[in-house]
Design a protein around this motif. Structure first.
Motif, PDB file in Angstrom:
ATOM      1  N   SER A  49     -10.224   6.674  66.298  1.00  0.00           N
ATOM      2  CA  SER A  49     -10.080   7.953  66.982  1.00  0.00           C
ATOM      3  C   SER A  49      -9.745   7.648  68.439  1.00  0.00           C
ATOM      4  O   SER A  49      -9.595   6.482  68.811  1.00  0.00           O
ATOM      5  N   SER A  72     -23.109  16.287  70.133  1.00  0.00           N
ATOM      6  CA  SER A  72     -21.807  16.922  69.928  1.00  0.00           C
ATOM      7  C   SER A  72     -21.523  17.857  71.110  1.00  0.00           C
ATOM      8  O   SER A  72     -22.390  18.632  71.524  1.00  0.00           O
ATOM      9  N   GLY A 210     -15.979  16.500  70.850  1.00  0.00           N
ATOM     10  CA  GLY A 210     -16.320  15.189  70.316  1.00  0.00           C
ATOM     11  C   GLY A 210     -17.802  14.901  70.396  1.00  0.00           C
ATOM     12  O   GLY A 210     -18.637  15.822  70.471  1.00  0.00           O
ATOM     13  N   TYR A 211     -18.100  13.595  70.412  1.00  0.00           N
ATOM     14  CA  TYR A 211     -19.484  13.139  70.401  1.00  0.00           C
ATOM     15  C   TYR A 211     -19.709  12.160  71.556  1.00  0.00           C
ATOM     16  O   TYR A 211     -18.952  11.196  71.718  1.00  0.00           O
ATOM     17  N   ASP A 234     -13.376  11.493  70.459  1.00  0.00           N
ATOM     18  CA  ASP A 234     -12.660  12.738  70.160  1.00  0.00           C
ATOM     19  C   ASP A 234     -12.711  12.995  68.658  1.00  0.00           C
ATOM     20  O   ASP A 234     -12.188  12.206  67.861  1.00  0.00           O
ATOM     21  N   ASP A 235     -13.339  14.100  68.268  1.00  0.00           N
ATOM     22  CA  ASP A 235     -13.489  14.359  66.833  1.00  0.00           C
ATOM     23  C   ASP A 235     -12.302  15.105  66.235  1.00  0.00           C
ATOM     24  O   ASP A 235     -12.335  15.494  65.062  1.00  0.00           O
ATOM     25  N   SER A 236     -11.248  15.309  67.001  1.00  0.00           N
ATOM     26  CA  SER A 236     -10.044  15.943  66.457  1.00  0.00           C
ATOM     27  C   SER A 236      -8.940  14.938  66.198  1.00  0.00           C
ATOM     28  O   SER A 236      -7.841  15.316  65.779  1.00  0.00           O
ATOM     29  N   PHE A 238      -9.416  11.774  64.425  1.00  0.00           N
ATOM     30  CA  PHE A 238      -9.810  10.727  63.488  1.00  0.00           C
ATOM     31  C   PHE A 238      -8.645  10.364  62.573  1.00  0.00           C
ATOM     32  O   PHE A 238      -7.907  11.233  62.098  1.00  0.00           O
ATOM     33  N   PRO A 319     -15.352  16.232  60.911  1.00  0.00           N
ATOM     34  CA  PRO A 319     -15.596  15.177  61.907  1.00  0.00           C
ATOM     35  C   PRO A 319     -16.985  14.566  61.824  1.00  0.00           C
ATOM     36  O   PRO A 319     -17.165  13.383  62.074  1.00  0.00           O
ATOM     37  N   GLY A 320     -17.982  15.347  61.437  1.00  0.00           N
ATOM     38  CA  GLY A 320     -19.340  14.823  61.364  1.00  0.00           C
ATOM     39  C   GLY A 320     -19.530  13.770  60.303  1.00  0.00           C
ATOM     40  O   GLY A 320     -20.564  13.088  60.278  1.00  0.00           O
ATOM     41  N   TYR A 323     -17.010   7.994  61.420  1.00  0.00           N
ATOM     42  CA  TYR A 323     -17.585   7.161  62.469  1.00  0.00           C
ATOM     43  C   TYR A 323     -16.523   6.191  62.961  1.00  0.00           C
ATOM     44  O   TYR A 323     -15.996   5.384  62.188  1.00  0.00           O
TER      45      TYR A 323
END
Length: 334
Positions: A49, A72, A210-211, A234-236, A238, A319-320, A323
């Motif tokens: 990511s 988050s 994101g996280y 950034d969780d968008s 991945f 996204p959760g 990793y």
């Protein structure tokens, strides 16, 4: 007595062993050189990511931290606050300078207006002096008036001309002073805007969803410009980076369906598709290169080079459930 039938000679065991070895080598060669034409597989893959390193744009002491490790966050969420007091004082000082510069500009503008009125007065005086000179000159020629009268009219005309020239000079100086004063006002306003921006930047917010990860920041730390304080995954964004052998990667086209095994989710296959194939790799692991370096794998004797292939989940995975940096395996049915 009948003779015994002839017996077929049994091939030696060594001959059979040779045939089995040859057959095994042929099968191995077919699998090694032709297997990729049917199924391509790699375990040299991982979840990737974008990692956003948050660094302050201004110096200051960290006053408070608004997030915790692995939290988050959404775009615009408050991450931390630097001590804003010095920046508030700087902004107040710039505001005072703007007010002073504006007052000076108003004063210079009033002085310029006064010099403009002086030009009008000097013009009127010159016209009167010119008219008086024009009236006296023919009378002196007719000897109706003395030469002394003409001399006085000539002196008055010259004084009026000099006064007009001086008024124009003063007006030019006044206009230049007004221009400089207005420039000073604009400069002060720009400095005020910079001070306001610096104060605004004492509050640092999340630029992406994101996280927060590996957070060790605590209040009291002195933050410096450009030094990262908080990292966000950034969780968008991945995706999977899979390193395939050159002959496999070169034959893959964007949109090709693949299957993804995540070590974080064993015994489950995720559908995906090829997004792009890397067009270059570095041949050595020298730090600072913009090209990626992929460690070659040992397979018998030859070290196989691999090219990075970017793969996205299709449909996207929540996204959760992902990793960054986790191991993955990719299977492609050709």
């Amino acid at each position: 007595m009948a003779s015994d039938p002839p017996q077929t000679p049994v091939p030696p065991r060594k001959s059979r062993l040779r045939w089995w070895i040859v057959l095994f080598l042929c099968l191995g060669a077919v699998v090694y050189f032709g297997g990729d034409s049917v199924i391509a597989y790699t375990d040299d893959a991982y979840v990737q990511s974008d990692f956003v390193a948050i660094a302050p744009e201004v110096d200051g002491v960290v006053q408070s931290v608004a997030v915790t490790d692995n939290q988050s966050v959404k775009t615009g969420d408050r991450l931390l606050q630097l001590d804003p007091e010095s920046y508030r004082l700087a902004l107040a000082l710039k505001q005072d300078r703007v007010a002073a510069a504006a007052a000076d500009a108003d004063e210079k503008t009033g002085a310029a207006a006064l010099t403009a009125s002086q030009i009008d007065s000097a013009n009127a005086a010159l016209q009167l002096a010119q008219q008086e000179y024009n009236r006296i000159k023919p009378l002196v020629a007719d000897q109706a008036l003395s030469q002394e009268e003409l001399n006085r009219a000539t002196d008055a005309l010259r004084r009026a001309q000099d006064q007009l020239a001086e008024a124009h000079t003063q007006a030019d100086v006044a206009r230049r002073q007004v221009d400089l004063a207005k420039t000073a006002v604009e400069t002060a306003k720009a400095e005020q805007a910079i001070a306001a921006y610096a104060l605004f930047r004492t509050e640092i917010k999340a630029p992406v969803d994101g996280y927060v990860t590996n957070l060790t920041l605590r209040p009291g730390v002195y933050a410096r410009v450009g030094a990262p304080l908080i990292g966000i995954v950034d969780d968008s964004r991945f995706r999977i980076t899979a390193n395939f052998k050159e002959n496999v990667a070169a034959s893959l086209a964007p949109g090709k369906t693949v299957w993804i095994w995540l070590d974080s989710h064993p015994w489950r296959l995720f559908p995906g598709r090829v997004q792009s194939v890397g067009r270059g790799i570095a041949r050595n692991d020298t730090p600072g290169l913009l090209l990626p370096y992929v460690t070659p794998t040992t397979n018998w004797i030859r070290l196989l080079r691999r090219l990075p292939v970017t793969i996205v989940f299709d449909p996207p995975v929540p996204p959760g459930d992902l990793y960054m940096g986790a191991d993955a395996r990719v299977l492609i049915i050709r």
